[in-house]
Scaffold this motif. Structure first.
Motif, PDB file in Angstrom:
ATOM      1  N   SER A 434      23.105  36.350  35.963  1.00 52.51           N
ATOM      2  CA  SER A 434      24.002  35.277  35.567  1.00 52.51           C
ATOM      3  C   SER A 434      24.194  35.288  34.058  1.00 52.51           C
ATOM      4  O   SER A 434      23.506  36.009  33.333  1.00 52.51           O
ATOM      5  CB  SER A 434      23.457  33.919  36.014  1.00 52.51           C
ATOM      6  OG  SER A 434      22.444  33.481  35.129  1.00 52.51           O
ATOM      7  N   THR A 465      29.759  34.750  49.354  1.00 52.73           N
ATOM      8  CA  THR A 465      28.626  33.847  49.577  1.00 52.73           C
ATOM      9  C   THR A 465      28.491  32.921  48.379  1.00 52.73           C
ATOM     10  O   THR A 465      29.213  33.055  47.381  1.00 52.73           O
ATOM     11  CB  THR A 465      27.305  34.627  49.745  1.00 52.73           C
ATOM     12  OG1 THR A 465      26.889  35.122  48.459  1.00 52.73           O
ATOM     13  CG2 THR A 465      27.463  35.792  50.712  1.00 52.73           C
ATOM     14  N   ASP A 466      27.512  32.018  48.468  1.00 51.21           N
ATOM     15  CA  ASP A 466      27.288  31.111  47.355  1.00 51.21           C
ATOM     16  C   ASP A 466      26.651  31.813  46.157  1.00 51.21           C
ATOM     17  O   ASP A 466      26.505  31.211  45.093  1.00 51.21           O
ATOM     18  CB  ASP A 466      26.453  29.907  47.779  1.00 51.21           C
ATOM     19  CG  ASP A 466      25.059  30.291  48.283  1.00 51.21           C
ATOM     20  OD1 ASP A 466      24.742  31.502  48.337  1.00 51.21           O
ATOM     21  OD2 ASP A 466      24.290  29.376  48.628  1.00 51.21           O
ATOM     22  N   LYS A 467      26.273  33.082  46.319  1.00 54.53           N
ATOM     23  CA  LYS A 467      25.747  33.860  45.194  1.00 54.53           C
ATOM     24  C   LYS A 467      26.862  34.507  44.377  1.00 54.53           C
ATOM     25  O   LYS A 467      26.600  35.099  43.322  1.00 54.53           O
ATOM     26  CB  LYS A 467      24.796  34.947  45.701  1.00 54.53           C
ATOM     27  CG  LYS A 467      23.508  34.406  46.318  1.00 54.53           C
ATOM     28  CD  LYS A 467      22.700  33.636  45.284  1.00 54.53           C
ATOM     29  CE  LYS A 467      21.390  33.139  45.849  1.00 54.53           C
ATOM     30  NZ  LYS A 467      20.644  32.319  44.849  1.00 54.53           N
ATOM     31  N   ASP A 468      28.093  34.381  44.843  1.00 52.79           N
ATOM     32  CA  ASP A 468      29.242  34.948  44.139  1.00 52.79           C
ATOM     33  C   ASP A 468      29.964  33.860  43.359  1.00 52.79           C
ATOM     34  O   ASP A 468      30.186  32.754  43.871  1.00 52.79           O
ATOM     35  CB  ASP A 468      30.227  35.575  45.130  1.00 52.79           C
ATOM     36  CG  ASP A 468      29.602  36.705  45.932  1.00 52.79           C
ATOM     37  OD1 ASP A 468      28.758  37.416  45.363  1.00 52.79           O
ATOM     38  OD2 ASP A 468      29.960  36.856  47.112  1.00 52.79           O
ATOM     39  N   THR A 487      33.362  29.459  43.503  1.00 52.12           N
ATOM     40  CA  THR A 487      32.238  29.934  44.294  1.00 52.12           C
ATOM     41  C   THR A 487      32.391  29.395  45.719  1.00 52.12           C
ATOM     42  O   THR A 487      33.425  28.816  46.075  1.00 52.12           O
ATOM     43  CB  THR A 487      30.896  29.516  43.665  1.00 52.12           C
ATOM     44  OG1 THR A 487      29.821  30.141  44.358  1.00 52.12           O
ATOM     45  CG2 THR A 487      30.714  28.005  43.676  1.00 52.12           C
ATOM     46  N   SER A 572      27.126  38.243  40.884  1.00 48.94           N
ATOM     47  CA  SER A 572      26.661  38.191  42.272  1.00 48.94           C
ATOM     48  C   SER A 572      25.277  37.568  42.345  1.00 48.94           C
ATOM     49  O   SER A 572      24.571  37.708  43.342  1.00 48.94           O
ATOM     50  CB  SER A 572      26.634  39.607  42.873  1.00 48.94           C
ATOM     51  OG  SER A 572      25.783  40.459  42.132  1.00 48.94           O
ATOM     52  N   ALA A 573      24.898  36.878  41.267  1.00 44.52           N
ATOM     53  CA  ALA A 573      23.617  36.146  41.228  1.00 44.52           C
ATOM     54  C   ALA A 573      23.869  34.724  40.770  1.00 44.52           C
ATOM     55  O   ALA A 573      23.151  34.180  39.932  1.00 44.52           O
ATOM     56  CB  ALA A 573      22.631  36.857  40.305  1.00 44.52           C
ATOM     57  N   ASN A 574      24.882  34.109  41.342  1.00 47.72           N
ATOM     58  CA  ASN A 574      25.266  32.758  40.942  1.00 47.72           C
ATOM     59  C   ASN A 574      24.159  31.750  41.231  1.00 47.72           C
ATOM     60  O   ASN A 574      23.555  31.745  42.292  1.00 47.72           O
ATOM     61  CB  ASN A 574      26.532  32.341  41.711  1.00 47.72           C
ATOM     62  CG  ASN A 574      26.882  30.890  41.484  1.00 47.72           C
ATOM     63  OD1 ASN A 574      26.874  30.424  40.348  1.00 47.72           O
ATOM     64  ND2 ASN A 574      27.168  30.177  42.562  1.00 47.72           N
ATOM     65  N   ASP A 575      23.886  30.896  40.235  1.00 48.54           N
ATOM     66  CA  ASP A 575      22.929  29.801  40.441  1.00 48.54           C
ATOM     67  C   ASP A 575      23.569  28.439  40.199  1.00 48.54           C
ATOM     68  O   ASP A 575      22.873  27.431  40.100  1.00 48.54           O
ATOM     69  CB  ASP A 575      21.694  29.985  39.565  1.00 48.54           C
ATOM     70  CG  ASP A 575      22.015  29.989  38.082  1.00 48.54           C
ATOM     71  OD1 ASP A 575      23.213  29.884  37.722  1.00 48.54           O
ATOM     72  OD2 ASP A 575      21.076  30.108  37.261  1.00 48.54           O
ATOM     73  N   GLN A 577      25.048  25.412  41.583  1.00 46.41           N
ATOM     74  CA  GLN A 577      24.979  24.811  42.910  1.00 46.41           C
ATOM     75  C   GLN A 577      26.017  23.702  43.050  1.00 46.41           C
ATOM     76  O   GLN A 577      25.980  22.700  42.330  1.00 46.41           O
ATOM     77  CB  GLN A 577      23.583  24.254  43.167  1.00 46.41           C
ATOM     78  CG  GLN A 577      22.488  25.318  43.134  1.00 46.41           C
ATOM     79  CD  GLN A 577      22.671  26.375  44.201  1.00 46.41           C
ATOM     80  OE1 GLN A 577      22.926  26.061  45.371  1.00 46.41           O
ATOM     81  NE2 GLN A 577      22.547  27.638  43.801  1.00 46.41           N
TER      82      GLN A 577
END
Length: 579
Positions: A434, A465-468, A487, A572-575, A577
């Motif tokens: 990120s 996904t929610d990681k994108d 996201t 591709s490591a989205n945090d 939320q």
């Protein structure tokens, strides 16, 4: 390099910690993700709207200063014939050390970057304010060679030099130089001898106060690109008057004029007490006598609430311009209405009066003005014929060219590691890190160049996904920034705004997004007030999170040495939320 100060107290500890701890790292690599999950960015537009330019239209024979708006600090300049070359600090930006060319000191084009290969730049693990400090560029007529000497606080490199015979055609790999300290500068004397001057600590146990520094000189072996062991000596201890406990004497440059040697340095640390001072001697090694009218450039004596404020002036370099007239480039800042510095330290220029024994920056000891008189016979071509724009300019990039504009940079890693240029726009291959990481991120950055601006970009993207996540970032450093992007949560898409201050993140706003169409993302600032908005039809924009403060995008709050950057970001490591 200049040290950021608060209330005139220098804070250098992070630099020296970085010098000792940072080590080299292998180039970051990332496997390609499916094309459908690679966001497509196109049609980026930036528009500056600072009132100072609207209130001060140029008259015949004038140009605007700063000549380089946004984060272009620590300028150094040299001349070969009618060609002038200018470089700036780049810290952990990649490629490193932007280089500019002019034939008249008014109209400038960017040639590219001095450090544009992995073998030259080792900043993969460096914080944003580490990396490349205070580059000095010099032309040596004795061997028809240009030199760029600097301190790279990353990769275990330290002080280093690169060279070329044509600044437009690439530079050598670095040669490490065996001395400590920062801010090295080369001087080539008429007799062919060469010297290095630089900032250093006093001898061990001899520091008298916090910020006590010295200027050292070494003889330099041009044939072998090395300082000559045992030739070092201190030529300035503390500053102009050590009894006054001056802080951070640094950024030294040597000049020769009428048979005498002039040593010009910054003093006071980057901040409200910043200044430029000068000394004279009969030998490159001194002894050096300070001018009785120091400082020769500063903005520290004026009311804090003055209009169109320019501050922190210093870290200068001199060059002889047309018809023997001298000019000086230097850094300064333009705070916003809250007194915060979001655009970073910029490159200014002033004519220099050297009719007496010592040079003095013309109008450099009064509040700096936005307009400057051009050299005789020069026409202002800013924004035309390939020259850099100035004032309230716009920059539009469809992002469809096979090669990116030089204005686009990465941080800690090369752009080519994560982008693909297409006829439709730029695709970004998201890295599994990120924007909060002290590592290469998959982000294309553009410098914020005005206190009042608007930037928009079109994004085609469907996160899996929610990681994108992909979108815009406004970035001061890895622990101070805004993320504004698209996201996924469950089966739904969302546009979300996250604020990160000192590493702690909070959601400022979010909204469900209808899938299947391109989205325009916008960030706009009116000084300290920023808004983030999106549009699905290119006409109506909806704000997310309301008006938010740009405080975290300032050096006053975030610290460090850089200005704010606007980034086209994917991960591709989205945090982030979504609530």
């Amino acid at each position: 390099m200049k040290l950021f100060t608060v209330k005139n107290v220098a804070m250098p500890s992070m630099i020296w910690t970085a010098m000792s701890l940072l080590a080299g790292a292998p180039a970051f690599s990332q496997k390609a993700v499916p094309l459908k999950n690679q966001p497509l960015f196109t049609r980026f537009n930036y528009q500056g709207n600072d009132r100072v330019y609207a209130d001060n239209p140029l008259r015949e024979g004038e140009f605007y200063s700063p000549i380089l708006q946004g984060c272009y600090p620590d300028p150094s300049i040299t001349r070969k014939g009618n060609d002038y070359y200018l470089v700036n600090s780049s810290f952990s930006m990649v490629p490193g050390v932007p280089i500019f060319h002019s034939t008249d000191l008014v109209n400038w084009k960017q040639l590219g970057h001095v450090l544009d290969r992995p073998s030259q730049l080792k900043v993969e693990k460096a914080g944003i304010s580490a990396g490349i400090y205070a580059p000095d560029i010099k032309y040596n007529p004795h061997n028809n060679t240009f030199y760029m000497i600097t301190t790279q606080i990353a990769g275990g490199i330290g002080n280093m030099v690169v060279k070329t015979q044509d600044p437009a055609k690439g530079w050598s790999d670095p040669v490490k130089l065996k001395f400590d300290g920062i801010d090295p500068s080369l001087f080539f004397d008429d007799n062919g001898k060469a010297y290095v001057v630089h900032n250093d600590a006093p001898p061990r146990g001899k520091a008298l106060y916090n910020g006590h520094r010295v200027i050292k000189i070494w003889e330099y072996d041009v044939a072998n690109d090395a300082v000559i062991e045992g030739t070092d000596q201190i030529i300035v201890d503390g500053g102009v008057d050590i009894t006054q406990k001056p802080i951070w004497i640094e950024g030294p440059h040597l000049y020769k004029r009428n048979g005498r040697y002039y040593l010009m340095c910054a003093e006071g640390g980057t901040g409200g007490w910043h200044s430029e001072v000068i000394f004279v001697g009969d030998s490159p090694k001194g002894p050096f006598k300070p001018a009785n009218n120091n400082p020769i450039l500063t903005q520290r004596y004026f009311p804090k609430d003055r209009g169109n404020k320019v501050d922190w002036a210093g870290h200068a370099d001199l060059v002889e311009g047309p018809v023997g007239k001298y000019y000086g480039v230097f850094l300064a800042v333009r705070p916003n209405e809250k007194g915060r510095v979001n655009t970073g330290r910029e490159t200014f220029i002033l004519p220099v009066d050297w009719s007496g024994e010592f040079p003095v920056f013309e109008n450099g000891l009064v509040p700096l003005k936005v307009r400057t008189n051009m050299p005789a016979g020069v026409s202002n071509q800013a924004g035309r014929n390939g020259f850099l724009p100035n004032g309230n300019f716009s920059f539009t990039d469809e992002l469809t060219a096979s090669r990116l504009d030089h204005k686009w940079i990465g941080v800690r890693g090369a752009r080519e590691q994560f982008i693909t240029s297409t006829k439709e726009g730029v695709r970004i291959n998201p890295f599994p890190v990120s924007i909060k990481a002290t590592a290469p991120t998959s982000t294309l950055f553009y410098r914020q160049q005005h206190a009042h601006f608007e930037a928009t970009v079109q994004l085609n993207y469907t996160p899996a996904t929610d990681k994108d996540l992909a979108g815009l970032v406004c970035y001061q450093k890895e622990t101070f920034h805004y993320v504004f992007g698209i996201t996924k949560k469950g089966n739904d898409l969302f546009v979300v705004l996250e604020r990160t201050e000192n590493g702690k993140s909070t959601i400022a706003g979010s909204e469900k997004l209808v899938a299947g169409s391109a989205v325009q993302l916008k960030v706009a600032a009116q000084g300290d007030a920023y808004i983030f908005a999106y549009s699905t039809d290119g006409k109506q924009f909806k704000t997310i999170g309301g008006v938010v403060s740009g405080d975290i995008l300032s050096t006053d709050v975030a610290g460090g040495f850089t200005g704010a950057l606007i980034g086209l970001y994917a991960t591709s490591a989205n945090d982030v939320q979504v609530p």
